[in-house]
Design a protein around this motif. Sequence first.
Motif, PDB file in Angstrom:
ATOM      1  N   LEU A  25       9.608 -22.817 -52.784  1.00  0.00           N
ATOM      2  CA  LEU A  25       9.951 -24.231 -52.604  1.00  0.00           C
ATOM      3  C   LEU A  25      10.232 -24.516 -51.135  1.00  0.00           C
ATOM      4  CD1 LEU A  25      12.399 -24.681 -55.637  1.00  0.00           C
ATOM      5  CD2 LEU A  25       9.960 -25.217 -55.542  1.00  0.00           C
ATOM      6  N   ASN A  26       9.751 -23.675 -50.254  1.00  0.00           N
ATOM      7  CA  ASN A  26      10.049 -23.814 -48.830  1.00  0.00           C
ATOM      8  C   ASN A  26       9.376 -25.039 -48.216  1.00  0.00           C
ATOM      9  OD1 ASN A  26       7.782 -21.897 -49.424  1.00  0.00           O
ATOM     10  ND2 ASN A  26       7.409 -22.155 -47.229  1.00  0.00           N
ATOM     11  N   SER A  70       5.491 -25.540 -52.061  1.00  0.00           N
ATOM     12  CA  SER A  70       5.873 -25.546 -50.648  1.00  0.00           C
ATOM     13  C   SER A  70       5.243 -26.721 -49.902  1.00  0.00           C
ATOM     14  CB  SER A  70       5.420 -24.250 -49.986  1.00  0.00           C
ATOM     15  OG  SER A  70       5.974 -23.149 -50.640  1.00  0.00           O
ATOM     16  N   GLY A  71       5.976 -27.265 -48.944  1.00  0.00           N
ATOM     17  CA  GLY A  71       5.456 -28.285 -48.048  1.00  0.00           C
ATOM     18  C   GLY A  71       4.983 -29.555 -48.718  1.00  0.00           C
ATOM     19  N   CYS A 106      19.361 -11.335 -60.709  1.00  0.00           N
ATOM     20  CA  CYS A 106      17.929 -11.221 -60.385  1.00  0.00           C
ATOM     21  C   CYS A 106      17.710  -9.893 -59.657  1.00  0.00           C
ATOM     22  CB  CYS A 106      17.491 -12.404 -59.528  1.00  0.00           C
ATOM     23  SG  CYS A 106      17.848 -14.006 -60.256  1.00  0.00           S
ATOM     24  N   VAL A 107      17.813  -8.817 -60.394  1.00  0.00           N
ATOM     25  CA  VAL A 107      17.814  -7.481 -59.792  1.00  0.00           C
ATOM     26  C   VAL A 107      16.443  -7.028 -59.298  1.00  0.00           C
ATOM     27  CG1 VAL A 107      19.857  -6.735 -61.055  1.00  0.00           C
ATOM     28  CG2 VAL A 107      17.593  -6.384 -62.051  1.00  0.00           C
ATOM     29  N   GLU A 108      15.387  -7.741 -59.646  1.00  0.00           N
ATOM     30  CA  GLU A 108      14.039  -7.362 -59.227  1.00  0.00           C
ATOM     31  C   GLU A 108      13.647  -7.959 -57.876  1.00  0.00           C
ATOM     32  OE1 GLU A 108      12.213  -5.175 -60.940  1.00  0.00           O
ATOM     33  OE2 GLU A 108      13.820  -5.038 -62.419  1.00  0.00           O
ATOM     34  N   ILE A 109      14.483  -8.829 -57.311  1.00  0.00           N
ATOM     35  CA  ILE A 109      14.125  -9.507 -56.058  1.00  0.00           C
ATOM     36  C   ILE A 109      13.897  -8.495 -54.935  1.00  0.00           C
ATOM     37  CG2 ILE A 109      15.006 -10.963 -54.199  1.00  0.00           C
ATOM     38  CD1 ILE A 109      16.004 -12.902 -56.146  1.00  0.00           C
ATOM     39  N   ALA A 110      12.716  -8.604 -54.331  1.00  0.00           N
ATOM     40  CA  ALA A 110      12.370  -7.769 -53.187  1.00  0.00           C
ATOM     41  C   ALA A 110      12.311  -8.599 -51.908  1.00  0.00           C
ATOM     42  CB  ALA A 110      11.028  -7.080 -53.424  1.00  0.00           C
ATOM     43  N   ASP A 149      11.607 -18.050 -52.169  1.00  0.00           N
ATOM     44  CA  ASP A 149      11.476 -18.649 -50.846  1.00  0.00           C
ATOM     45  C   ASP A 149      11.955 -20.091 -50.895  1.00  0.00           C
ATOM     46  OD1 ASP A 149      10.839 -19.489 -48.309  1.00  0.00           O
ATOM     47  OD2 ASP A 149       8.750 -18.825 -48.374  1.00  0.00           O
ATOM     48  N   LEU A 150      13.125 -20.321 -50.329  1.00  0.00           N
ATOM     49  CA  LEU A 150      13.735 -21.653 -50.282  1.00  0.00           C
ATOM     50  C   LEU A 150      13.992 -22.100 -48.846  1.00  0.00           C
ATOM     51  CD1 LEU A 150      16.387 -21.177 -53.129  1.00  0.00           C
ATOM     52  CD2 LEU A 150      14.100 -22.160 -53.310  1.00  0.00           C
TER      53      LEU A 150
END
Length: 109
Positions: free
Chosen positions: A52-53, A29-30, A92-96, A75-76
Amino acid sequence: VLRLSELSQEGSIPTEIGQLTKLRELGLSGMQLAGAIPSEIGKLTLMERLSLNDNAISGSLPTEIGHCISLVALDLQDNSISGSIPSEIGNCVEIASMSLQQNSLTGSI
């Protein structure tokens, strides 16, 4: 775990990232990264967190992101990613937690 966030490293995400197959967390990130997310990101099937935000990443979200079936957090936000959200992200079924805002993405999840 590889966290290099907030380092002033300009450049792009190298395709060699796909060689880190045991990586569970990638935090870039950043970092003023530009260019596209390489399709090789899909080789990181054990990755749980991808941050990768706050970069200047452009291009489309690769369909191979759907191979990252262990993802819990993506996080994009705050990039220049465009195009449609690939349907493969549904693998990606685990994404919360998923942050895609402040991009130019279209479509539904």
